[in-house]
Design a protein around this motif. Sequence first.
Motif, PDB file in Angstrom:
ATOM      1  N   SER A  56       0.846  -1.187   0.000  1.00 25.56           N
ATOM      2  CA  SER A  56       0.000   0.000   0.000  1.00 25.56           C
ATOM      3  C   SER A  56       0.882   1.237   0.000  1.00 25.56           C
ATOM      4  O   SER A  56       1.747   1.399   0.853  1.00 25.56           O
ATOM      5  CB  SER A  56      -0.901   0.008   1.228  1.00 25.56           C
ATOM      6  OG  SER A  56      -1.374   1.317   1.446  1.00 25.56           O
ATOM      7  N   TYR A  57       0.661   2.101  -0.995  1.00 29.98           N
ATOM      8  CA  TYR A  57       1.409   3.361  -1.079  1.00 29.98           C
ATOM      9  C   TYR A  57       1.154   4.191   0.172  1.00 29.98           C
ATOM     10  O   TYR A  57       2.035   4.846   0.704  1.00 29.98           O
ATOM     11  CB  TYR A  57       0.960   4.106  -2.328  1.00 29.98           C
ATOM     12  CG  TYR A  57       1.808   5.292  -2.712  1.00 29.98           C
ATOM     13  CD1 TYR A  57       2.850   5.164  -3.621  1.00 29.98           C
ATOM     14  CD2 TYR A  57       1.544   6.554  -2.179  1.00 29.98           C
ATOM     15  CE1 TYR A  57       3.607   6.253  -3.989  1.00 29.98           C
ATOM     16  CE2 TYR A  57       2.297   7.654  -2.538  1.00 29.98           C
ATOM     17  CZ  TYR A  57       3.330   7.501  -3.446  1.00 29.98           C
ATOM     18  OH  TYR A  57       4.069   8.593  -3.806  1.00 29.98           O
ATOM     19  N   ARG A  58      -0.099   4.119   0.632  1.00 29.93           N
ATOM     20  CA  ARG A  58      -0.456   4.894   1.834  1.00 29.93           C
ATOM     21  C   ARG A  58       0.369   4.463   3.043  1.00 29.93           C
ATOM     22  O   ARG A  58       0.937   5.287   3.739  1.00 29.93           O
ATOM     23  CB  ARG A  58      -1.928   4.662   2.186  1.00 29.93           C
ATOM     24  CG  ARG A  58      -2.892   5.525   1.434  1.00 29.93           C
ATOM     25  CD  ARG A  58      -4.258   5.496   2.121  1.00 29.93           C
ATOM     26  NE  ARG A  58      -5.309   5.699   1.134  1.00 29.93           N
ATOM     27  CZ  ARG A  58      -5.999   4.736   0.581  1.00 29.93           C
ATOM     28  NH1 ARG A  58      -5.801   3.480   0.938  1.00 29.93           N
ATOM     29  NH2 ARG A  58      -6.914   5.008  -0.328  1.00 29.93           N
ATOM     30  N   LEU A  59       0.401   3.125   3.266  1.00 30.49           N
ATOM     31  CA  LEU A  59       1.117   2.649   4.449  1.00 30.49           C
ATOM     32  C   LEU A  59       2.601   2.963   4.346  1.00 30.49           C
ATOM     33  O   LEU A  59       3.241   3.359   5.307  1.00 30.49           O
ATOM     34  CB  LEU A  59       0.922   1.132   4.607  1.00 30.49           C
ATOM     35  CG  LEU A  59      -0.454   0.711   5.107  1.00 30.49           C
ATOM     36  CD1 LEU A  59      -0.518  -0.795   5.276  1.00 30.49           C
ATOM     37  CD2 LEU A  59      -0.784   1.409   6.426  1.00 30.49           C
ATOM     38  N   GLU A  60       3.115   2.832   3.121  1.00 32.85           N
ATOM     39  CA  GLU A  60       4.547   3.044   2.915  1.00 32.85           C
ATOM     40  C   GLU A  60       4.931   4.526   3.080  1.00 32.85           C
ATOM     41  O   GLU A  60       6.026   4.833   3.502  1.00 32.85           O
ATOM     42  CB  GLU A  60       4.889   2.559   1.500  1.00 32.85           C
ATOM     43  CG  GLU A  60       6.306   2.171   1.291  1.00 32.85           C
ATOM     44  CD  GLU A  60       6.626   0.805   1.913  1.00 32.85           C
ATOM     45  OE1 GLU A  60       7.785   0.439   1.793  1.00 32.85           O
ATOM     46  OE2 GLU A  60       5.747   0.140   2.503  1.00 32.85           O
ATOM     47  N   HIS A  61       3.999   5.410   2.733  1.00 29.57           N
ATOM     48  CA  HIS A  61       4.306   6.844   2.805  1.00 29.57           C
ATOM     49  C   HIS A  61       3.585   7.517   3.954  1.00 29.57           C
ATOM     50  O   HIS A  61       3.408   8.725   3.969  1.00 29.57           O
ATOM     51  CB  HIS A  61       3.930   7.530   1.484  1.00 29.57           C
ATOM     52  CG  HIS A  61       4.779   7.083   0.340  1.00 29.57           C
ATOM     53  ND1 HIS A  61       4.520   5.934  -0.375  1.00 29.57           N
ATOM     54  CD2 HIS A  61       5.896   7.609  -0.204  1.00 29.57           C
ATOM     55  CE1 HIS A  61       5.435   5.778  -1.312  1.00 29.57           C
ATOM     56  NE2 HIS A  61       6.283   6.782  -1.231  1.00 29.57           N
ATOM     57  N   ARG A  62       3.179   6.714   4.898  1.00 28.29           N
ATOM     58  CA  ARG A  62       2.392   7.234   6.011  1.00 28.29           C
ATOM     59  C   ARG A  62       3.216   8.222   6.826  1.00 28.29           C
ATOM     60  O   ARG A  62       4.378   8.005   7.135  1.00 28.29           O
ATOM     61  CB  ARG A  62       2.018   6.028   6.891  1.00 28.29           C
ATOM     62  CG  ARG A  62       1.132   6.284   8.044  1.00 28.29           C
ATOM     63  CD  ARG A  62       0.655   4.929   8.514  1.00 28.29           C
ATOM     64  NE  ARG A  62       1.805   4.110   8.926  1.00 28.29           N
ATOM     65  CZ  ARG A  62       2.092   3.866  10.186  1.00 28.29           C
ATOM     66  NH1 ARG A  62       1.348   4.344  11.148  1.00 28.29           N
ATOM     67  NH2 ARG A  62       3.121   3.113  10.490  1.00 28.29           N
ATOM     68  N   GLU A  63       2.587   9.328   7.164  1.00 29.30           N
ATOM     69  CA  GLU A  63       3.271  10.269   8.041  1.00 29.30           C
ATOM     70  C   GLU A  63       2.795   9.976   9.462  1.00 29.30           C
ATOM     71  O   GLU A  63       1.600   9.997   9.736  1.00 29.30           O
ATOM     72  CB  GLU A  63       2.914  11.711   7.660  1.00 29.30           C
ATOM     73  CG  GLU A  63       3.605  12.134   6.408  1.00 29.30           C
ATOM     74  CD  GLU A  63       3.038  13.454   5.878  1.00 29.30           C
ATOM     75  OE1 GLU A  63       2.584  14.263   6.695  1.00 29.30           O
ATOM     76  OE2 GLU A  63       3.080  13.630   4.664  1.00 29.30           O
ATOM     77  N   SER A  64       3.712   9.686  10.300  1.00 27.00           N
ATOM     78  CA  SER A  64       3.308   9.336  11.657  1.00 27.00           C
ATOM     79  C   SER A  64       3.365  10.562  12.557  1.00 27.00           C
ATOM     80  O   SER A  64       4.281  11.366  12.498  1.00 27.00           O
ATOM     81  CB  SER A  64       4.224   8.260  12.206  1.00 27.00           C
ATOM     82  OG  SER A  64       3.939   8.066  13.558  1.00 27.00           O
ATOM     83  N   LEU A  65       2.342  10.691  13.365  1.00 26.67           N
ATOM     84  CA  LEU A  65       2.323  11.795  14.316  1.00 26.67           C
ATOM     85  C   LEU A  65       3.211  11.490  15.532  1.00 26.67           C
ATOM     86  O   LEU A  65       3.574  12.363  16.293  1.00 26.67           O
ATOM     87  CB  LEU A  65       0.899  12.046  14.807  1.00 26.67           C
ATOM     88  CG  LEU A  65      -0.049  12.619  13.764  1.00 26.67           C
ATOM     89  CD1 LEU A  65      -1.454  12.714  14.341  1.00 26.67           C
ATOM     90  CD2 LEU A  65       0.428  13.993  13.298  1.00 26.67           C
TER      91      LEU A  65
END
Length: 250
Positions: free
Chosen positions: A239-248
Amino acid sequence: MINKKNEEIIEFTRKLHLVKLRSKLDDYLEKAQRENPSHADFLHMILREEVERKESAAIERRIREAYFPYRKYLEDFDLSFNDTLEQHQLDRISSLDWLDKVFNLILLGPPGVGKTHLSIGIGIKAATKGYTVSYVSMKELVQLLKTEEINIKNRNRLNRIRKSQLLLIDEVGYLPISPVEAGLFFHLLSELHEKTSILITSNKGFDQWPEFFGDPDVVLAALDRILYHCDIIQLDGKSYRLEHRESLLN
Ligand code: ADP
Ligand code: MG
């Protein structure tokens, strides 16, 4: 530099809807004084800018009326991230030839692999090239079909969907639907058959469709129609989302 003639020109631009000329008349006249273009060049420039304005307004209108939830562009799709989509496949779907042949396209795959990005990208490109496009999620489409008789706004939206040359149906198979809803959906598909190119995105393989739609006979009949002239692209991978997820938290 307001005189009688200029006032009349402004009046003419109003009548002829020459928006650019109206707003830029002073600039144009100054430019003519300064650069002394030939008469033909001067007229050409004015008309060209007017035509460009009209064309880009028409593109903007087609994009707005398509109801995209947000804008995504094919140019921003990173093939190096997704190794299940090949360059030649991306080229083929980007070429839009398939719309003229009224082919359908089905994008299958798990969440986050770029199905919605690709479909909106194709939709925006098609709208830019002059095709009538509509985007709708499956959930919304079912809602529209169920309320068509009682809600004018929804009926208008469906009328536009029925007139579209390309219909994007996003997220087929995410939420369960009732047999009545499935019936409405398949009825729409048969109305559009051979008239409208349909692009479907789904997280479910076809083997799971009968279960999702309830009635296997109805599903098979509909699939038979859709798949008759159709390309199917199976996207996989991370998942592109999971891979590029910005973590708070980091
Ligand atoms: P899906 O519809 O398959 O769940 P999306 O198209 O919504 O996935 O993609 C999720 C997010 O990741 C979006 O912001 C999308 O722009 C981005 N994305 C996914 N794949 C790619 C890719 N190969 N290149 C660039 N962005 C991508
Ligand atoms: Mg999606």
